[in-house]
Design a protein around this motif. Structure first.
Motif, PDB file in Angstrom:
ATOM      1  N   TYR A 356     -71.417 -53.140   7.015  1.00  0.00           N
ATOM      2  CA  TYR A 356     -71.195 -52.216   7.931  1.00  0.00           C
ATOM      3  C   TYR A 356     -70.285 -51.048   7.328  1.00  0.00           C
ATOM      4  CZ  TYR A 356     -73.250 -55.681  11.254  1.00  0.00           C
ATOM      5  OH  TYR A 356     -73.926 -56.600  11.695  1.00  0.00           O
ATOM      6  N   GLY A 357     -70.046 -51.003   6.279  1.00  0.00           N
ATOM      7  CA  GLY A 357     -69.196 -50.244   5.785  1.00  0.00           C
ATOM      8  C   GLY A 357     -67.776 -50.279   6.165  1.00  0.00           C
ATOM      9  N   TRP A 358     -67.111 -48.982   6.086  1.00  0.00           N
ATOM     10  CA  TRP A 358     -65.715 -48.843   6.563  1.00  0.00           C
ATOM     11  C   TRP A 358     -65.409 -49.038   7.908  1.00  0.00           C
ATOM     12  CZ3 TRP A 358     -64.122 -44.489   9.545  1.00  0.00           C
ATOM     13  CH2 TRP A 358     -64.879 -43.474   9.814  1.00  0.00           C
ATOM     14  N   LEU A 359     -66.665 -49.235   8.844  1.00  0.00           N
ATOM     15  CA  LEU A 359     -66.325 -49.300  10.311  1.00  0.00           C
ATOM     16  C   LEU A 359     -66.586 -50.989  10.812  1.00  0.00           C
ATOM     17  CD1 LEU A 359     -67.479 -46.121  11.957  1.00  0.00           C
ATOM     18  CD2 LEU A 359     -65.171 -46.969  11.707  1.00  0.00           C
ATOM     19  N   THR A 360     -66.392 -51.690   9.513  1.00  0.00           N
ATOM     20  CA  THR A 360     -67.010 -53.261   9.883  1.00  0.00           C
ATOM     21  C   THR A 360     -66.030 -53.657  10.955  1.00  0.00           C
ATOM     22  OG1 THR A 360     -67.726 -53.569   7.579  1.00  0.00           O
ATOM     23  CG2 THR A 360     -66.886 -55.482   8.508  1.00  0.00           C
ATOM     24  N   ILE A 361     -64.687 -53.217  10.902  1.00  0.00           N
ATOM     25  CA  ILE A 361     -63.660 -53.924  12.005  1.00  0.00           C
ATOM     26  C   ILE A 361     -64.110 -53.444  13.226  1.00  0.00           C
ATOM     27  CG2 ILE A 361     -62.291 -51.569  11.987  1.00  0.00           C
ATOM     28  CD1 ILE A 361     -59.790 -53.532  12.068  1.00  0.00           C
ATOM     29  N   PHE A 459     -70.082 -45.139  18.042  1.00  0.00           N
ATOM     30  CA  PHE A 459     -71.433 -45.003  18.139  1.00  0.00           C
ATOM     31  C   PHE A 459     -71.800 -45.006  16.919  1.00  0.00           C
ATOM     32  CE2 PHE A 459     -70.309 -41.810  21.936  1.00  0.00           C
ATOM     33  CZ  PHE A 459     -70.474 -42.739  22.626  1.00  0.00           C
ATOM     34  N   ILE A 460     -71.237 -44.719  15.846  1.00  0.00           N
ATOM     35  CA  ILE A 460     -71.546 -44.993  14.387  1.00  0.00           C
ATOM     36  C   ILE A 460     -71.744 -46.279  14.077  1.00  0.00           C
ATOM     37  CG2 ILE A 460     -71.012 -44.463  11.798  1.00  0.00           C
ATOM     38  CD1 ILE A 460     -69.572 -41.864  12.683  1.00  0.00           C
ATOM     39  N   SER A 461     -70.760 -47.261  14.445  1.00  0.00           N
ATOM     40  CA  SER A 461     -70.597 -48.789  14.232  1.00  0.00           C
ATOM     41  C   SER A 461     -71.837 -49.166  14.543  1.00  0.00           C
ATOM     42  CB  SER A 461     -69.281 -49.321  14.604  1.00  0.00           C
ATOM     43  OG  SER A 461     -68.333 -48.571  14.069  1.00  0.00           O
ATOM     44  N   LEU A 462     -72.317 -48.765  16.040  1.00  0.00           N
ATOM     45  CA  LEU A 462     -73.305 -49.392  16.753  1.00  0.00           C
ATOM     46  C   LEU A 462     -74.681 -49.154  16.016  1.00  0.00           C
ATOM     47  CD1 LEU A 462     -74.536 -51.032  19.034  1.00  0.00           C
ATOM     48  CD2 LEU A 462     -74.540 -49.150  20.495  1.00  0.00           C
TER      49      LEU A 462
END
Length: 570
Positions: A356-361, A459-462
């Motif tokens: 999920y990249g840098w927004l894995t958290i 929204f990007i994470s989703l």
């Protein structure tokens, strides 16, 4: 104020552009601002390989024993794949099946040359299973192992080009397990490979039993290798990109993806030596990974074998084997879907192949919430709807502040237009009058933007969760949507999304600049056109999100209009 609004729109548009660029480069694809060439997408040529004691196909033709430190000499030597399966005689092939995996072995090398995932159809409505590993002109994707480290001039140890004999084989599950055993002997070493499958599992337990049949001590190394061409998977989208290529994980450097183009340029950056972690070859939805025993020093190696053919491998030295003695080197192999729960149970960090990249958290908790909702609802389409509702509810206060600000801006739009007509081209006086009006009406011109900015990472994470989750593959929703991982076959959801975007624009205050107004009206066409090619699950999320936003915005706007009318009457 027009200048500020223009700048805000420019920043927002540029942020979207950067987001798309970073998404492309993050997944190993050339971005808009990247000079990196696209990954190879040519049909791989048949791979020649001949069996022999000095064949260069052996991955680490080490001429000296491994050092006591655990360093593997010759670890950077290239390796070649074996002869393609379509050239292999049928009597060399052995097929075994569990309830979830069908594996085809080639007795040359006792290598896995084909893996079929029986629970995952090749496409929506197909009765054929997904083929992950294969060795045909259109795809070279193999799992190989062997022993290396024979002294210079000596006969090579058994490797993935040696001819093995089948000692025993369960062709189907015998209860909950099946085991297939191969044996080969050369260079004074007998290598017995055992592959064990379990019911309902994509894990293959692999054991290498090395016996010294000579009269002198032997110090071989065992290699675990995954060989793949640089072609994109057959089901790849030409509109959005996902990563295909090798990855290495270690405690010290964590998850490291390596693009095929970096391998070609000798720019691959990854941990070379570790006593923990794993190696893998990943693609959209699926992965193949070797998990060596933890706590033993090994060398990781990623190489270009020949044009458009690559290998990732781990080479583990074995302690000196006395004449007549046997030593065991075990490992675990994953061949299957990117099932995060099962992969995390197999090895720490293995679930990170779903990147999920840098927004894995943020993305990981969202996926966990989706999994919980699916347990309640039993349908991934309704899970997406429910998740969107929960996210909108969580951000209701922020969204309300944004919509109140926009509603106020819409209510003062006639007065703003009157100020423009009054001051004409006198920008300083116009801006001063506008700021005075904003102060009197307690309007924050940025109030409609800042709450949205806070929500963008979620929204990007989703978006990444819905795009990367194998659970979406083949999952139906209702009526015409039979697979949430592919585009809407009748484009109904993209059309609904475009309509809701137009309605949202109508509810927002009209930009005073005619050019801005035209751009706003074009945006639904642009974004809606993009969504015609995106998976239905993603479009479903945006449709539900837009509908909820419209309902919330309409409610707040009407409420404020009533409050304003009531105040005017008093």
């Amino acid at each position: 104020m027009d200048i500020r609004r223009t700048i805000l729109w420019m920043i927002f548009s540029f942020a979207l552009l950067l987001l798309w660029n970073n998404w492309q480069t993050h997944n190993g694809q050339p971005g808009l601002f990247s000079s990196q060439p696209a990954q190879a997408d040519t049909t791989s040529a048949p791979i020649a390989g001949t069996q022999g004691a000095t064949d260069p196909a052996v991955p680490a033709a080490a001429q000296a024993p491994a050092a006591a430190t655990g360093t593997v000499p010759g670890a950077s030597q290239p390796a070649l794949a074996s002869v393609p399966a379509d050239n292999a005689p049928q009597d060399r092939l052995l097929v075994v099946s569990s309830d979830v995996l069908r594996l085809t072995f080639d007795t040359q090398g006792a290598q896995i040359i084909k893996a079929e995932l029986l629970k995952y159809p090749a496409s929506s409505g197909s009765d054929q299973p997904t083929i992950l590993l294969d060795n045909v002109p259109a795809l070279t994707y193999l799992v190989q192992t062997g022993a290396v480290g024979a002294p210079a001039g000596a006969e090579a140890y058994p490797n993935h080009l040696s001819q093995f004999s089948v000692i025993s084989a369960d062709h189907e599950l015998n209860g909950d397990n099946l085991t297939v055993v191969f044996q080969a002997e050369s260079g004074g070493v007998r290598l017995v490979k055992s592959f064990s499958l379990q019911k309902g599992s994509y894990v293959v337990d692999v054991k290498h039993a090395l016996t010294n049949t000579s009269e002198a001590a032997k110090s071989p190394s065992v290699y675990l290798q995954i060989t793949r061409d640089g072609n994109s998977p057959a089901d790849s989208s030409s509109f959005y990109r996902t990563f295909t290529g090798p990855a290495v994980y270690s405690n010290q450097d964590k998850f490291q993806k390596v693009t095929f183009s970096d391998i070609e340029k000798n720019k691959a950056d990854y941990v070379r030596q570790a006593d923990n972690g794993w190696i893998a070859m990943i693609q959209h939805y699926f992965a193949t990974a070797w998990v060596p025993p933890q706590g033993k020093v090994r060398t990781n190696d990623i190489v270009e074998l020949q044009k458009n053919l690559f290998a990732v491998r781990a080479i583990e030295p074995v302690d000196a084997i006395a004449p007549g003695a046997t030593t065991i080197a075990s490992a675990r192999l994953w061949v299957g879907p990117q099932d995060q729960q099962a992969m995390e149970a197999l090895a720490p960090g293995l679930d990170l192949v779903v990147d999920y990249g840098w927004l894995t958290i943020i993305a990981k908790p969202l996926f966990s919430l989706m999994t919980w909702l699916h347990m309640l609802l039993g349908n991934w389409g309704w899970t997406i709807v429910a998740l969107t509702v929960l996210i909108k509810a969580a951000f209701y206060p922020l969204a309300s502040a944004s919509y109140r600000s926009m509603a106020k801006m819409k209510m003062v739009a006639p007065r703003l237009q009157a100020l423009k007509e009054k001051y004409g081209d006198d920008k300083p006086k116009l801006n001063a009058a506008m700021m005075e009006m904003y102060r009197n009406e307690k309007i924050n011109p940025l109030g409609g933007c800042l709450p949205i900015v806070v929500q963008i990472p979620v929204f990007i994470s989703l978006y990444w969760v819905l795009l990367a989750s194998v659970e979406m593959r083949g999952a139906p929703w209702i009526l015409w949507v039979h697979d949430l991982s592919v585009r809407d076959p009748y484009f109904i959801l993209p059309a609904v999304m475009m309509a809701t975007m137009f309605l949202q624009i109508k509810l927002n205050p009209t930009p005073p600049d005619p050019m801005q107004a035209k751009i706003m009206m074009i945006m639904p066409l642009v974004f809606g056109g993009m969504m015609f090619f995106f998976p239905a699950g993603l479009v479903l999320y945006w449709c539900v999100n837009n509908i909820l936003s419209i309902a919330q915005q309409w409610y707040i706007t009407k409420k404020m209009e009533k409050q304003t009318a009531a105040a005017a009457n008093n």
